[in-house]
Structure formats: C-alpha cells, structure tokens
Design a protein around this motif. Structure first.
Motif, PDB file in Angstrom:
ATOM      1  N   SER A   8       1.996 -11.524   9.356  1.00  0.00           N
ATOM      2  CA  SER A   8       2.350 -12.116  10.644  1.00  0.00           C
ATOM      3  C   SER A   8       2.631 -11.117  11.757  1.00  0.00           C
ATOM      4  N   SER A   9       2.773  -9.833  11.445  1.00  0.00           N
ATOM      5  CA  SER A   9       3.104  -8.888  12.509  1.00  0.00           C
ATOM      6  C   SER A   9       2.543  -7.506  12.224  1.00  0.00           C
ATOM      7  N   ARG A  10       2.333  -6.769  13.287  1.00  0.00           N
ATOM      8  CA  ARG A  10       1.907  -5.373  13.196  1.00  0.00           C
ATOM      9  C   ARG A  10       2.968  -4.548  12.456  1.00  0.00           C
ATOM     10  N   GLN A  11       4.221  -4.920  12.649  1.00  0.00           N
ATOM     11  CA  GLN A  11       5.320  -4.215  12.009  1.00  0.00           C
ATOM     12  C   GLN A  11       5.196  -4.261  10.476  1.00  0.00           C
ATOM     13  N   GLN A  12       4.914  -5.454   9.943  1.00  0.00           N
ATOM     14  CA  GLN A  12       4.748  -5.568   8.497  1.00  0.00           C
ATOM     15  C   GLN A  12       3.569  -4.740   8.000  1.00  0.00           C
ATOM     16  N   SER A  13       2.492  -4.731   8.767  1.00  0.00           N
ATOM     17  CA  SER A  13       1.324  -3.927   8.373  1.00  0.00           C
ATOM     18  C   SER A  13       1.684  -2.454   8.287  1.00  0.00           C
ATOM     19  N   ASN A  14       2.432  -1.970   9.277  1.00  0.00           N
ATOM     20  CA  ASN A  14       2.822  -0.558   9.280  1.00  0.00           C
ATOM     21  C   ASN A  14       3.808  -0.238   8.163  1.00  0.00           C
ATOM     22  N   ARG A  15       4.674  -1.191   7.847  1.00  0.00           N
ATOM     23  CA  ARG A  15       5.581  -0.979   6.707  1.00  0.00           C
ATOM     24  C   ARG A  15       4.789  -0.821   5.418  1.00  0.00           C
ATOM     25  N   GLU A  16       3.778  -1.651   5.267  1.00  0.00           N
ATOM     26  CA  GLU A  16       2.972  -1.567   4.050  1.00  0.00           C
ATOM     27  C   GLU A  16       2.236  -0.232   3.972  1.00  0.00           C
ATOM     28  N   ILE A  17       1.774   0.262   5.106  1.00  0.00           N
ATOM     29  CA  ILE A  17       1.129   1.582   5.125  1.00  0.00           C
ATOM     30  C   ILE A  17       2.121   2.649   4.666  1.00  0.00           C
ATOM     31  N   GLY A  18       3.359   2.572   5.182  1.00  0.00           N
ATOM     32  CA  GLY A  18       4.397   3.522   4.779  1.00  0.00           C
ATOM     33  C   GLY A  18       4.724   3.409   3.303  1.00  0.00           C
ATOM     34  N   LEU A  19       4.830   2.186   2.810  1.00  0.00           N
ATOM     35  CA  LEU A  19       5.112   1.930   1.394  1.00  0.00           C
ATOM     36  C   LEU A  19       4.032   2.538   0.500  1.00  0.00           C
ATOM     37  N   ARG A  20       2.803   2.229   0.817  1.00  0.00           N
ATOM     38  CA  ARG A  20       1.694   2.716  -0.015  1.00  0.00           C
ATOM     39  C   ARG A  20       1.550   4.235   0.094  1.00  0.00           C
ATOM     40  N   ASN A  21       1.786   4.771   1.261  1.00  0.00           N
ATOM     41  CA  ASN A  21       1.699   6.219   1.449  1.00  0.00           C
ATOM     42  C   ASN A  21       2.725   6.938   0.579  1.00  0.00           C
ATOM     43  N   TYR A  22       3.956   6.420   0.574  1.00  0.00           N
ATOM     44  CA  TYR A  22       5.010   7.057  -0.242  1.00  0.00           C
ATOM     45  C   TYR A  22       4.664   6.973  -1.728  1.00  0.00           C
ATOM     46  N   LEU A  23       4.228   5.793  -2.176  1.00  0.00           N
ATOM     47  CA  LEU A  23       3.905   5.638  -3.594  1.00  0.00           C
ATOM     48  C   LEU A  23       2.710   6.493  -3.996  1.00  0.00           C
ATOM     49  N   ASN A  24       1.700   6.576  -3.151  1.00  0.00           N
ATOM     50  CA  ASN A  24       0.532   7.408  -3.470  1.00  0.00           C
ATOM     51  C   ASN A  24       0.903   8.877  -3.614  1.00  0.00           C
ATOM     52  N   GLU A  25       1.824   9.338  -2.772  1.00  0.00           N
ATOM     53  CA  GLU A  25       2.213  10.750  -2.798  1.00  0.00           C
ATOM     54  C   GLU A  25       3.206  11.068  -3.911  1.00  0.00           C
ATOM     55  N   ASN A  26       4.086  10.121  -4.223  1.00  0.00           N
ATOM     56  CA  ASN A  26       5.189  10.415  -5.142  1.00  0.00           C
ATOM     57  C   ASN A  26       5.116   9.686  -6.474  1.00  0.00           C
ATOM     58  N   HIS A  27       4.440   8.546  -6.509  1.00  0.00           N
ATOM     59  CA  HIS A  27       4.329   7.772  -7.752  1.00  0.00           C
ATOM     60  C   HIS A  27       2.911   7.210  -7.883  1.00  0.00           C
ATOM     61  N   PRO A  28       1.909   8.081  -7.986  1.00  0.00           N
ATOM     62  CA  PRO A  28       0.513   7.612  -8.040  1.00  0.00           C
ATOM     63  C   PRO A  28       0.215   6.770  -9.269  1.00  0.00           C
ATOM     64  N   GLU A  29       1.081   6.829 -10.268  1.00  0.00           N
ATOM     65  CA  GLU A  29       0.853   6.064 -11.492  1.00  0.00           C
ATOM     66  C   GLU A  29       1.223   4.589 -11.340  1.00  0.00           C
ATOM     67  N   VAL A  30       1.907   4.240 -10.245  1.00  0.00           N
ATOM     68  CA  VAL A  30       2.390   2.870 -10.054  1.00  0.00           C
ATOM     69  C   VAL A  30       1.327   2.016  -9.369  1.00  0.00           C
ATOM     70  N   ASP A  31       1.039   0.863  -9.975  1.00  0.00           N
ATOM     71  CA  ASP A  31       0.115  -0.097  -9.383  1.00  0.00           C
ATOM     72  C   ASP A  31       0.894  -1.152  -8.588  1.00  0.00           C
ATOM     73  N   ILE A  32       0.362  -1.509  -7.420  1.00  0.00           N
ATOM     74  CA  ILE A  32       0.949  -2.580  -6.608  1.00  0.00           C
ATOM     75  C   ILE A  32       0.141  -3.848  -6.862  1.00  0.00           C
ATOM     76  N   VAL A  33       0.816  -4.870  -7.374  1.00  0.00           N
ATOM     77  CA  VAL A  33       0.162  -6.150  -7.656  1.00  0.00           C
ATOM     78  C   VAL A  33       0.632  -7.152  -6.610  1.00  0.00           C
ATOM     79  N   GLU A  34      -0.295  -7.663  -5.838  1.00  0.00           N
ATOM     80  CA  GLU A  34       0.073  -8.540  -4.728  1.00  0.00           C
ATOM     81  C   GLU A  34       0.127 -10.012  -5.137  1.00  0.00           C
ATOM     82  N   LEU A  35       1.138 -10.705  -4.621  1.00  0.00           N
ATOM     83  CA  LEU A  35       1.156 -12.162  -4.650  1.00  0.00           C
ATOM     84  C   LEU A  35       1.133 -12.601  -3.196  1.00  0.00           C
ATOM     85  N   ASP A  36       0.032 -13.193  -2.811  1.00  0.00           N
ATOM     86  CA  ASP A  36      -0.174 -13.610  -1.423  1.00  0.00           C
ATOM     87  C   ASP A  36      -0.125 -15.132  -1.363  1.00  0.00           C
TER      88      ASP A  36
END
Length: 354
Positions: A204-232
């Motif tokens: 619903s917002s650009r803000q949420q999209s940017n949060r998700e980018i930040g979330l995925r960026n942190y996990l990719n750099e620090n916890h690449p072994e973790v899979d994100i499973v989405e419930l939409d």
C-alpha cells in the motif's frame, strides 16, 4: 539588557514614515524602490530582528491547510496521524489555522487526481500529502510549486517532488533495523515468514516497499542462509477467508516460527494465533495501534517498531505554521526515531510527547 529597537527608531534612521517601515517589514505593496532600500539598509545596520509571533497575531489572518491522506478505513495508523494534526491545530489556534482533510482511494489514480483538483481549486496556504507513485504525484507537486504553495510530505519521502519538508522514518534503515532485531530472536532459523497485504500485487505504500528492500538487504548481507517465505493476502479478499489462508500457510510450513510484517497489520496474524491457540510463533510488526497493543499484551506479538504517527501529523502542521506564518527556516528531512517496543515497555510509550 539589549535595548529594544522600535519601528519608530527605524523610521527615523531611514528618514521615512512609520507606515513605510511597517509595509516593508510585512512585504506589502505601495513602497517605492528608494524608500525600501533606505529601510532595508537601516534594518541591517541595527540588526533588527522582528517579532514574527506578535506580528502574525496582529495581522489576524486565517490560514487553511489541506491534507491528502489515503482512505483510512480499518487503518488506525492514519487515525493517529489525524489525532496529531488536530492537536497541532489546537496548539496553534492563536493563528486561526484550519486543516481540511481529503481522502483518496489507494491504488486508484482517478481518486487521487480528483482530490488533488479539489485541493487546488481551494487555493490553500499549504498542503500536507501522503504521496502515491512519483508519476502520479508529480503533476500535483508541480502545480503547487507554480502557485508558491508549500508542500509537506508525510510517511514517504520522494525527493523529486521537492517538498518543503518530510516527516517520517528512514524506511530503508527501518527495514534493516527490523531484520537485525528479528534475527536476534530467530537465530538459527532457516526460514521466516513475511506477511503482506497487497492490492493487485502491490503493497500500500512506498514506505513499505523501501522497508522490504532494507530487510532483504540486511538478510542477504548477514544471513544469506535464511529464506523469506511470503504470505500475501490481497486487501480485496473477503476477511472471512483470512483464517483459511493463514491456516493453509502454517500447515504447509510447520517449521516457520517467526513472522514479520512491515505494516501496521501484525494484529491480523496475532489474532489468528490467539484464536487457534498457537504459542510457538513469534511476530514482529509496526505501529503501536490499539489492535496491535492488545495482541502484544496477550502474547501473540513479541515486538513492534514505533514510528510516532501522532508526532508526524503534529509536526507537519506545525512546520507549515512556522514556514508560512512565522517565516522560519524548515529542515527538509525530518526522520522519526526507530524504537523497539515489547510487552514490558509498551505501557510507557506515550504518543502525546509534544
């Protein structure tokens, strides 16, 4: 004590009438170029600092600001912003400030443009807006700029719109922070759940999209072994089916014990966990809204990130007052604190900290 400089003193120094000085100070017409130069020179020589507060009160003009918000049915986050706006109007009531709020339907460009047109027709003294996509918001922002109407952005920052100011979180870093806090409690987990509500596949917002980018960026750099499973869960989906969709998700993913949502809707999952008596799943979400707070106190939500929606609403109106009426400089980017709230400290979180 520094001697108070009167308008009369400026008039004598410049060799003009008191009325001429008053017109220059308030940038009113009917002042010759020669007289204005004399007054400005005299003001500079004595380092005159006008009392803009008293001047604005004496001017006795009414100001109307317009606020464009997404339609906030079922959205207590936006209700908190409106509480802050009303508080600011009351706080600045000496200046005869009024705020008119217009609501547009999310994901509906026609609705947004219709409200923008209504706003422009009213010729407001300033505008507060939660922007949509850049290409949709830009024509409106350009028209405001042409008419010298200041624009304050709320919730989402879009640099290209050239706002007077923005109030909200740094959404990318907020997403990074959320990921870091999540992995402190989900350490060793290989899969986590990301709960999203969307319309036509979009959050619903650009803000949420940017949060998700930040979330995925942190996990990719620090916890690449973790899979994100989405419930939409689509917003347009019948609410009676929410439980069915979540039940199906947890049956298919019994190993997932940690859930994060980047919106204020953590209570949707939290209520489901309470109804189904699931006590082995921890949720992290956003916003200290009533439904989230109830789930937290009952134990189905572990952590919430506060973004001070009430303060955002208050500061937006107050910034317009300071800029338009008190002639003060306004900082363009005003980031709200990123705070982690748990059951143990939620009772000490006060929205009205102004």
């Amino acid at each position: 004590m520094k001697e108070r400089i009167r308008i009369k003193d400026i008039a004598i120094r410049a060799g003009v009438s008191v009325g001429t000085v008053d017109r220059v100070l308030h940038d009113r017409p009917n002042v010759s170029k020669q007289a204005r130069t004399k007054v400005e020179k005299a003001l500079k020589e004595v380092n005159y600092q006008p009392n803009m507060y008293a001047s604005a009160l004496a001017y006795n003009k009414a100001y109307t600001f317009y606020c464009l918000l997404p339609s906030n049915q079922y959205e207590t986050y936006w209700e908190e912003i409106e509480h802050g706006i009303r508080r600011a109007v009351d706080f600045r009531r000496d200046f005869h400030v009024k705020v008119v709020t217009l609501y547009y339907q999310r994901f509906n460009n026609d609705s947004f443009q219709e409200q923008c047109t209504q706003c422009l027709e009213a010729c407001p003294d300033g505008v507060i807006m939660v922007p949509t996509e850049l290409e949709t918001s830009m024509p409106f922002a350009e028209k405001l700029k042409e008419r010298n109407i200041p624009l304050i952005l709320l919730d989402s920052y879009i640099q290209e719109l050239e706002p007077l100011a923005f109030f909200g979180q740094d959404s990318f870093h907020s997403g990074c922070f959320a990921a870091k806090m999540l992995m402190l409690i989900a350490r060793g987990q290989k899969r986590i759940m990301l709960f999203k509500q969307t319309m036509h596949g979009r959050v619903s917002s650009r803000q949420q999209s940017n949060r998700e980018i930040g979330l995925r960026n942190y996990l990719n750099e620090n916890h690449p072994e973790v899979d994100i499973v989405e419930l939409d869960i689509p917003i347009e989906e019948d609410r009676s089916r929410y439980d069915e969709l979540m039940e199906k998700f947890f049956l298919a993913n019994p190993d997932i014990k940690h859930c994060i949502t980047l919106s204020s809707k953590a209570h949707i999952v939290g209520d489901f966990l309470l109804r189904t008596n699931r006590k082995d799943v921890q949720i992290m979400g956003y916003d200290i809204v009533e439904k989230n707070a109830k789930c937290m106190n009952k134990g189905s939500i572990s952590f919430l990130i506060a973004q001070h929606a009430y303060m955002q609403g208050f500061y937006c109106v107050d910034a317009l007052v300071k800029h338009k009426i008190l002639k003060k400089q306004i900082e363009q980017k005003n980031y709200m604190p990123i705070e982690l709230i748990s059951k143990e400290n939620i009772a000490f979180y006060h929205r009205e900290s102004i």
